[in-house]
Design an enzyme around this catalytic site. Structure first.
Site, PDB file in Angstrom:
ATOM      1  N   SER A  20      28.502  -7.614  40.319  1.00 23.44           N
ATOM      2  CA  SER A  20      29.906  -7.740  40.716  1.00 23.44           C
ATOM      3  C   SER A  20      30.561  -6.371  40.676  1.00 23.44           C
ATOM      4  CB  SER A  20      30.645  -8.686  39.759  1.00 23.44           C
ATOM      5  OG  SER A  20      32.040  -8.653  39.982  1.00 23.44           O
ATOM      6  N   TYR A  72      32.330 -10.157  31.255  1.00 21.57           N
ATOM      7  CA  TYR A  72      31.753 -10.318  32.589  1.00 21.57           C
ATOM      8  C   TYR A  72      31.317  -8.975  33.170  1.00 21.57           C
ATOM      9  CZ  TYR A  72      31.632 -11.773  37.544  1.00 21.57           C
ATOM     10  OH  TYR A  72      31.271 -12.022  38.845  1.00 21.57           O
ATOM     11  N   LYS A  95      27.522  -7.920  34.179  1.00 24.58           N
ATOM     12  CA  LYS A  95      27.192  -7.636  35.568  1.00 24.58           C
ATOM     13  C   LYS A  95      26.653  -6.222  35.760  1.00 24.58           C
ATOM     14  CE  LYS A  95      27.896 -11.501  37.697  1.00 24.58           C
ATOM     15  NZ  LYS A  95      26.695 -12.243  38.127  1.00 24.58           N
TER      16      LYS A  95
END
Length: 303
Positions: free
Chosen positions: A150, A163, A167
């Site tokens: 991401s 997150y 990622k």
């Protein structure tokens, strides 16, 4: 039929991006293991419905598919995904590590529980499933890993430390897999998707700028991500490995990896004072923006 006679395992394939990849893989001739425990966006609960619905849709269209409800965060569950592929379809040719959850929180409010939950699904999940497939890939001297990263990790985002770390960790994992497995003819690549889904639906939309960004995201459908995933899973992508791609509607992006931007040598050695007085003033024009997020790098609307 770029995946004819191939077997592909796709995690998080009951909804959103993963479902679209599963459907397109099947249309291109692959037998598909549709993994999805059917949890909520934060990893809560469980429902066999989404995975089975994707399987039913593939079979109705004339394809081959099997549902797997295991959690990728569990090494035994991850192993079952690959074993289901081998036992039911005879082999495993590609793994698409798409499964993910979100538990966003501003850094000072982020709990250890939410940190671990997100890392477990994204980073440890990618490790677990990839590790399970590796012996088969080595034995057959072929295989493809397609990992989902991401821009939250590649560039940064507010309220997503867990997150973002997971990622960007996946990028490091993919790079090392690509290097270590090259001698076995195995490829490993990353995709950073821009698409409206349950996960992106959790993005805050309080300010006019945030609201505008969300509206842009709503125009980016999940099916636009699938063609690149199918290509990377196929034999047509031989020689394409250790790369990071992005997809925004009809735009495909190739990301660079971190490289030196500036260097400065002091023959007498550096002191803290010299760093403050000489190095930083020289480097400052090349500094990355301290407040940069993904929207700053991609401020334009894709076609």
């Amino acid at each position: 039929m770029m995946l004819e006679n191939k077997v592909v395992a796709i995690t998080g394939a009951g909804r959103g991006v993963g479902r679209e990849i599963a459907l397109l893989c099947a249309r291109h001739g692959a037998s598909v293991v549709v993994n999805d425990p059917g949890v909520g966006g934060g990893g809560e609960g469980g429902d066999a419905g989404p995975a089975q619905q994707t399987v039913d849709d593939i079979i109705t269209a004339g394809g081959k598919a099997l549902a797997n409800l295991a959690s990728v965060a569990d090494p035994v569950g991850a192993q079952s995904i690959v074993e289901d592929a081998v036992q039911h379809f005879g082999r495993i040719d590609a793994v698409v590590n798409n499964a993910g959850i979100l538990r966003d929180a501003i850094w000072h409010k982020l709990s250890l529980e939410d940190w671990r939950a997100v890392i477990d699904v994204h980073l440890n999940g990618a490790f677990n499933v990839s590790k399970a497939a590796t012996p088969y890939f080595r034995e057959q001297n072929s295989g493809s890993f397609v990992h989902f990263t991401s821009t939250s990790g590649l560039i940064g985002n507010i309220g997503q430390a867990n997150y973002s770390a997971a990622k960007l960790g996946i990028v490091g994992l993919s790079q090392s897999i690509a290097l270590d497995m090259a001698r076995a003819g195995v490829r490993s690549n990353c995709i950073a998707p821009f698409a409206w889904s349950r996960m992106t639906a959790s993005i805050p939309a309080e300010t006019p700028e945030q609201q505008a960004r969300v509206e842009r995201l709503k125009t980016m459908s999940a099916d636009k991500i699938a063609p690149l995933a199918v290509y990377l899973a196929s034999d047509a992508s031989q020689g394409v490995t250790n790369q990071i791609f992005g997809v925004r509607k009809n735009e495909i992006v190739l990301f660079d990896k971190p490289r030196p931007v500036r260097s400065m040598t002091k023959t007498t050695g550096w002191t803290p004072e010299a760093i403050a007085d000489e190095l930083i003033p020289a480097f400052r024009p090349s500094f990355a923006r301290a407040d940069e997020v993904s929207a700053d790098v991609f401020p334009y609307d894709p076609i």
